[in-house]
Structures are given as structure tokens and as C-alpha cells.
Design a protein around this motif. Structure first.
Motif, mmCIF file in Angstrom:
data_model
loop_
_atom_site.group_PDB
_atom_site.id
_atom_site.type_symbol
_atom_site.label_atom_id
_atom_site.label_comp_id
_atom_site.label_asym_id
_atom_site.label_seq_id
_atom_site.Cartn_x
_atom_site.Cartn_y
_atom_site.Cartn_z
ATOM 1 N N GLY A 348 42.713 32.178 47.989
ATOM 2 C CA GLY A 348 42.588 33.453 47.312
ATOM 3 C C GLY A 348 41.628 33.430 46.136
ATOM 4 O O GLY A 348 41.457 34.453 45.459
ATOM 5 N N GLY A 349 41.000 32.303 45.887
ATOM 6 C CA GLY A 349 40.102 32.175 44.746
ATOM 7 C C GLY A 349 38.654 32.467 45.096
ATOM 8 O O GLY A 349 38.347 33.140 46.075
ATOM 9 N N PHE A 350 37.759 31.922 44.264
ATOM 10 C CA PHE A 350 36.335 32.172 44.437
ATOM 11 C C PHE A 350 35.780 31.360 45.612
ATOM 12 O O PHE A 350 36.117 30.185 45.790
ATOM 13 C CB PHE A 350 35.573 31.795 43.163
ATOM 14 N N CYS A 366 28.096 30.463 37.908
ATOM 15 C CA CYS A 366 29.472 30.667 38.375
ATOM 16 C C CYS A 366 29.997 32.019 37.911
ATOM 17 O O CYS A 366 29.367 32.694 37.080
ATOM 18 C CB CYS A 366 30.362 29.533 37.871
ATOM 19 N N PRO A 367 31.144 32.480 38.414
ATOM 20 C CA PRO A 367 31.689 33.776 38.004
ATOM 21 C C PRO A 367 31.967 33.882 36.506
ATOM 22 O O PRO A 367 31.987 34.996 35.970
ATOM 23 C CB PRO A 367 32.989 33.866 38.815
ATOM 24 N N ALA A 368 32.148 32.750 35.831
ATOM 25 C CA ALA A 368 32.388 32.776 34.379
ATOM 26 C C ALA A 368 31.092 32.814 33.586
ATOM 27 O O ALA A 368 31.128 32.882 32.350
ATOM 28 C CB ALA A 368 33.215 31.557 33.972
ATOM 29 N N CYS A 392 37.741 26.556 30.942
ATOM 30 C CA CYS A 392 37.306 27.829 31.506
ATOM 31 C C CYS A 392 38.527 28.659 31.896
ATOM 32 O O CYS A 392 39.423 28.164 32.605
ATOM 33 C CB CYS A 392 36.420 27.576 32.724
ATOM 34 N N PRO A 393 38.596 29.921 31.471
ATOM 35 C CA PRO A 393 39.778 30.746 31.790
ATOM 36 C C PRO A 393 39.888 31.079 33.277
ATOM 37 O O PRO A 393 40.950 31.505 33.736
ATOM 38 C CB PRO A 393 39.538 32.010 30.959
ATOM 39 N N ARG A 397 41.273 29.824 39.420
ATOM 40 C CA ARG A 397 40.839 30.552 40.610
ATOM 41 C C ARG A 397 39.637 29.902 41.289
ATOM 42 O O ARG A 397 39.162 30.383 42.317
ATOM 43 C CB ARG A 397 40.467 31.990 40.235
ATOM 44 N N CYS A 398 39.165 28.802 40.706
ATOM 45 C CA CYS A 398 37.920 28.220 41.166
ATOM 46 C C CYS A 398 38.090 26.834 41.772
ATOM 47 O O CYS A 398 37.576 26.557 42.856
ATOM 48 C CB CYS A 398 36.919 28.155 40.005
ATOM 49 N N ILE A 399 38.822 25.931 41.073
ATOM 50 C CA ILE A 399 38.854 24.539 41.506
ATOM 51 C C ILE A 399 40.108 23.867 40.972
ATOM 52 O O ILE A 399 40.654 24.260 39.932
ATOM 53 C CB ILE A 399 37.578 23.785 41.008
ATOM 54 N N THR A 400 40.583 22.883 41.716
ATOM 55 C CA THR A 400 41.719 22.078 41.261
ATOM 56 C C THR A 400 41.305 20.659 40.906
ATOM 57 O O THR A 400 42.076 19.933 40.283
ATOM 58 C CB THR A 400 42.799 22.019 42.364
ATOM 59 N N ALA A 401 40.095 20.242 41.302
ATOM 60 C CA ALA A 401 39.628 18.884 41.005
ATOM 61 C C ALA A 401 39.427 18.704 39.507
ATOM 62 O O ALA A 401 38.887 19.582 38.824
ATOM 63 C CB ALA A 401 38.323 18.608 41.745
#
Length: 498
Positions: A348-350, A366-368, A392-393, A397-401
Motif C-alpha cells: 500500500g506504500g509508494f 522521492c515523494p518527500a 523522514c515522516p 510508506r516507503c521502505i522497511t530496510a
């Protein structure tokens, strides 16, 4: 179909069409090749064996009329069908029956003005049983012993893992993992010793193929192992699968085929180009089921190579690679090919389209709003955000690494991104795909009907002509429904599609 062949067999398959298959030095064929061609077409259409085909020719008046046999003719021996098919497969024009039908299609003008082509592929099951590592090794060693001069003597001296004259499998406790490991190590060792001990000599095609196949199967499924005390020299089953793995020594071209992640078949792929309004096959090709050179995207240009004008190409996501799109677009074709879905790193993220990628400047934002530069070679560029992801807020929604987001850009990225935007927003594109892509599935169903999902022969040399003959038998059926007839040496249609 029977009535059509009875009336037009001579025009469709003239005697000179097969002249090169029967050189004069071999004498006249015992049965006219036009008769055999008609019989093979009907055989392929109905999915019959050679024996059943001859039985129909002896007992069914429709078959007799279609092939030009008299009422009291007892047909011929089934081996004649086998010999004809073999001559056809190994001739310079193995697909001449399909080409003859294609000439009829061109003469009718049924495809004139119809500039759409739907591409697809389907898996055809092979005609042999899949073999495990043990069975493949034993079969390959036996084949070398039979076909390579002097190999039997070498094997008698150095191959001790199994009695290769015994047609059965080795007698071990197959539920004992250690016993299986010992057997695999011994068989691989036998194979290496046999290959190393073969005398240096020129080999014919069969012997060279046997040696190459043994070398292949001896190394594709195993890896070096160490004893508990650190000594090496043993072999064990590898915990991986090599690409393009041979699955049978009987049919070395058969492969594992994955049409989906969960569904696997063993065999070959039939690649098709179909005119979706009529359902006519314009091009077919049979290839091994795996390997980059036999992928749908790699063969798309070949399926359209004989088109005189640019066409509108319909295909599923298998044809959506950047290289395929670039090749077909450069040829002038208009693409209605479903893009492959993007998989975000976080559900559901980017995804990739949420990043602003400038391929000219070599940067990505990136979106931010953080920007990074691409590095690496042309084929595999990557941009690493690293510390920019800290705090990054939008990170959740972008990454878990923990090391941050890495964005990879493949060749023809702009072409792929434009295709995804078009598929998502262009209503005409969506309507065209829904209207003209599904008919190819009906053509695939026709191809595999009557038990023809499973191939009857071994290897592409025999099965590729069979596929062309199958398509050549299905196309006239479609044309007959449109009123195909021959008037004053001209093929015409008495009705038109609405």
C-alpha cells in the motif's frame, strides 16, 4: 473440412509442392504426398495417432473422400505417415503446409484492412516423464556407453556406483537420506571418471550430443561437499535450481515452465500471433519452455516480422519489457500491451511511479522531496537515498530496510512509465484491450482441444512442424465457416464478418 479437402485437395497441396522431399534418385513414393498431406492435416485436426489415422482411412468414407482414396482401398501402413512427417520436419521447408494455407488466406483478402494482432503463448506438455537427478545421471551414462566408441570398456573399468546393464533403479533404501547422498556422490564420480577416460577421437553428432548431455546433467544439480573432517572430493544435491535446467535425458529440450508463481508444467511453449476479429493464426512457433531467448518478449518481434504494414499489437504483461516495447515501437507498431504491475516495498506504500525520475539528468526525487543521483552501468542504474531516509515522516510508506531506499532504473524506463500512465488513464486504450485481447484465449483453446495439450513427439524439430500443421488445420475450418470456395482458380469467401 472433409468436403473441402475432397474438392480442393489438389489445389491446396499440388504435387510439385513436395518435389524436394522425394528426389528422383529415391524413386517414386509409394503413396502420393498430397494424400499423405491431407491425412496428416486431418490427423492433427482430430488429435489421432498414426494407427488410428490409418484405421479411419480404411473405415470412414469421409476420410477416404477427403484424401482421395477409393471405396475399396485399404489405405496404407501407418509407418508411411511417420516417414512423411519425418521427411517434412527435416526438409528445408518444414512448415510448408502452414505456408500453403497462409497463401489461401492472402488470396481471399480476409485480413486486408485488419491491422490488429494479438500475441500470446501457451504451455504444451512434453511427451516424456520428468526425471530426477539419479535417473538422469544413470540414463546419460548409459547413453554414452551405447553411442560413444570405447565408452563401454571405460565404464566397465571405472564406473562402480551402479550396474548400468540393470534397467531398474539402484537398490538402496530410498527413505534413507544418507544412502541417497552416498549414491548421488558415487554417480557423479562415475560420470566424471567416464568423461575423463573417454579416448580422444572424432565423434559423430549422436555421440557428441551424448557426451555433452552427460557433462551437463552431471553438474547442473550438484555441488562440492565436505566431509565432517574437512576433506573434500564428494558431491551432494545443490540447494538451488540452475536456469534452463534439463529435466529429462529423453527429451533434452523439455523444460520446467512457470506460467504463474504457483503453477508449473513440464514441456514447451507455443507462441501465437492471431488476428482477433477472425481468429486466424498468422504466425505460430514452438520453443523450449524456459530461457531468456525463448521468453514471450524476446519472440514478439519474430511473430510480427512478416507483417507488411505496422499493426496494433495486443498482449499481456509477459510482453511488457522495456526492450520489447522499444523494438516493436521502433518497427512502427502501436502497442496495446498490459504493463507489468509494480510491487511497492511496503504494501500500500509508494511504488516506482511515485518517484520523479529524470533519466536525462540521471537523478530521482522521492515523494518527500529528497533527491539522489543514479550510479552504475547503463543496464542497472541505482540511486541510494541512505541517510536521507533517516527521520523522514514518509519512511513508513516507503521502505522497511534500515539502510534506506534504493531506486533502480532499467533501460527504457520512460517508455515503461508512459505505458503505465496510458493503461491507467486512457479510456480508449482500456476499451481496446478489453475488446481485442480476449479472443486470443479462444484461439489457444482451439489449439489445445481434443487432447492436443500434450505433445506426441520429442524435441522442437518434430513438434514445431506439428504445431504449424495444427494451426494449418484450424485456419481452413475458420475460412470454411466464412464460405471459402475456389472459383476459376481463385480463392474467395462467400460471406463477410459482420
Amino acid at each position: 473440412m472433409f468436403a473441402f479437402l475432397a474438392e480442393h485437395r489438389q489445389a491446396l497441396f499440388p504435387a510439385e509442392m513436395f518435389a524436394d522431399m522425394y528426389p528422383s534418385s529415391n524413386g517414386r513414393p509409394s503413396m502420393p504426398p498430397q494424400v499423405l498431406a491431407a491425412a496428416v492435416v486431418l490427423q492433427t485436426l482430430h488429435g489421432l495417432s498414426d494407427v488410428d489415422t490409418v484405421a479411419e482411412l480404411r473405415c470412414d468414407l469421409r476420410w477416404k473422400a477427403a484424401c482421395g482414396l477409393g471405396l475399396h482401398d485399404t489405405a496404407f501402413d501407418p509407418s508411411l505417415v511417420t516417414y512423411f512427417r519425418r521427411r517434412l520436419a527435416r526438409s528445408k521447408r518444414p512448415n510448408r503446409i502452414f505456408e500453403a494455407v497462409r497463401e489461401v488466406i492472402a488470396a481471399t483478402g480476409v485480413l486486408k484492412g485488419r491491422q490488429r494482432r494479438a500475441l500470446d503463448s501457451t504451455v504444451l506438455d512434453d511427451a516424456v516423464a520428468t526425471q530426477d537427478t539419479v535417473t538422469q545421471l544413470i540414463a546419460a551414462i548409459r547413453r554414452v556407453m551405447r553411442q560413444v566408441p570405447g565408452a563401454a570398456q571405460v565404464a566397465a573399468a571405472c564406473c562402480t556406483a551402479h550396474d548400468y546393464a540393470d534397467p531398474g533403479k539402484p537398490r538402496i533404501a530410498w527413505n534413507d537420506e544418507q544412502a541417497r547422498a552416498v549414491l548421488v556422490n558415487a554417480l557423479v564420480t562415475d560420470a566424471i571418471r567416464l568423461l575423463a577416460g573417454l579416448p580422444e577421437q572424432p565423434l559423430d553428432e549422436q555421440a557428441a550430443t551424448a557426451v555433452g548431455l552427460l557433462a551437463l546433467v552431471a553438474g547442473q544439480d550438484v555441488e562440492p561437499a565436505e566431509d565432517s573432517d574437512g576433506r573434500d572430493g564428494r558431491w551432494r544435491i545443490a540447494q538451488r535450481t540452475v536456469p534452463d535446467r534439463v529435466i529429462s535425458t529423453v527429451d533434452a529440450e523439455s523444460r520446467h515452465v512457470h506460467k504463474t508463481r504457483s503453477h508449473r508444467q513440464d514441456g514447451f511453449k507455443a507462441h501465437l500471433a492471431v488476428e482477433p476479429e477472425t481468429g486466424l493464426f498468422t504466425v505460430v512457433a514452438l520453443r523450449p519452455g524456459s530461457g531468456a531467448a525463448h521468453h514471450e518478449a524476446a519472440l514478439a518481434a519474430d511473430l510480427l516480422a512478416e507483417e507488411d504494414d505496422a499493426v496494433e499489437v495486443f498482449g499481456d504483461a509477459a510482453y511488457s519489457t522495456g526492450t520489447c516495447r522499444q523494438t516493436l515501437t521502433s518497427a512502427g507498431h502501436r502497442l496495446v500491451i498490459k504493463p507489468a504491475p509494480l510491487r511497492p516495498a511496503v504494501p500500500g506504500g509508494f511504488d516506482l511511479d511515485d518517484f520523479a525520475i529524470d533519466t536525462t539528468a540521471g537523478t530521482v526525487t522521492c515523494p518527500a522531496g529528497h533527491a539522489a543521483a543514479f550510479t552504475g552501468n547503463t543496464d542497472k542504474k541505482r540511486a541510494t537515498f541512505g541517510r536521507l531516509c533517516e527521520g523522514c515522516p514518509m519512511r513508513h510508506r516507503c521502505i522497511t530496510a534500515k539502510n534506506g531506499r534504493v531506486v533502480r532504473s532499467r533501460p527504457n524506463h520512460d517508455l515503461q512509465a508512459a505505458a503505465r500512465r496510458q493503461a491507467a488513464t486512457d479510456l480508449d486504450w482500456q476499451a481496446g484491450y478489453r475488446r481485442w485481447r480476449p479472443p486470443v484465449e479462444r484461439a489457444v483453446a482451439w489449439l489445445a482441444a481434443r487432447g492436443n495439450r500434450r505433445l506426441r513427439y520429442i524435441g522442437t524439430i518434430k513438434n514445431n512442424p506439428w504445431l504449424h500443421t495444427r494451426a494449418a488445420a484450424l485456419n481452413p475450418r475458420t475460412l470454411i465457416n466464412l464460405g471459402l470456395t475456389r472459383t476459376d482458380s481463385t480463392w474467395t469467401l462467400t460471406s463477410e464478418l459482420s
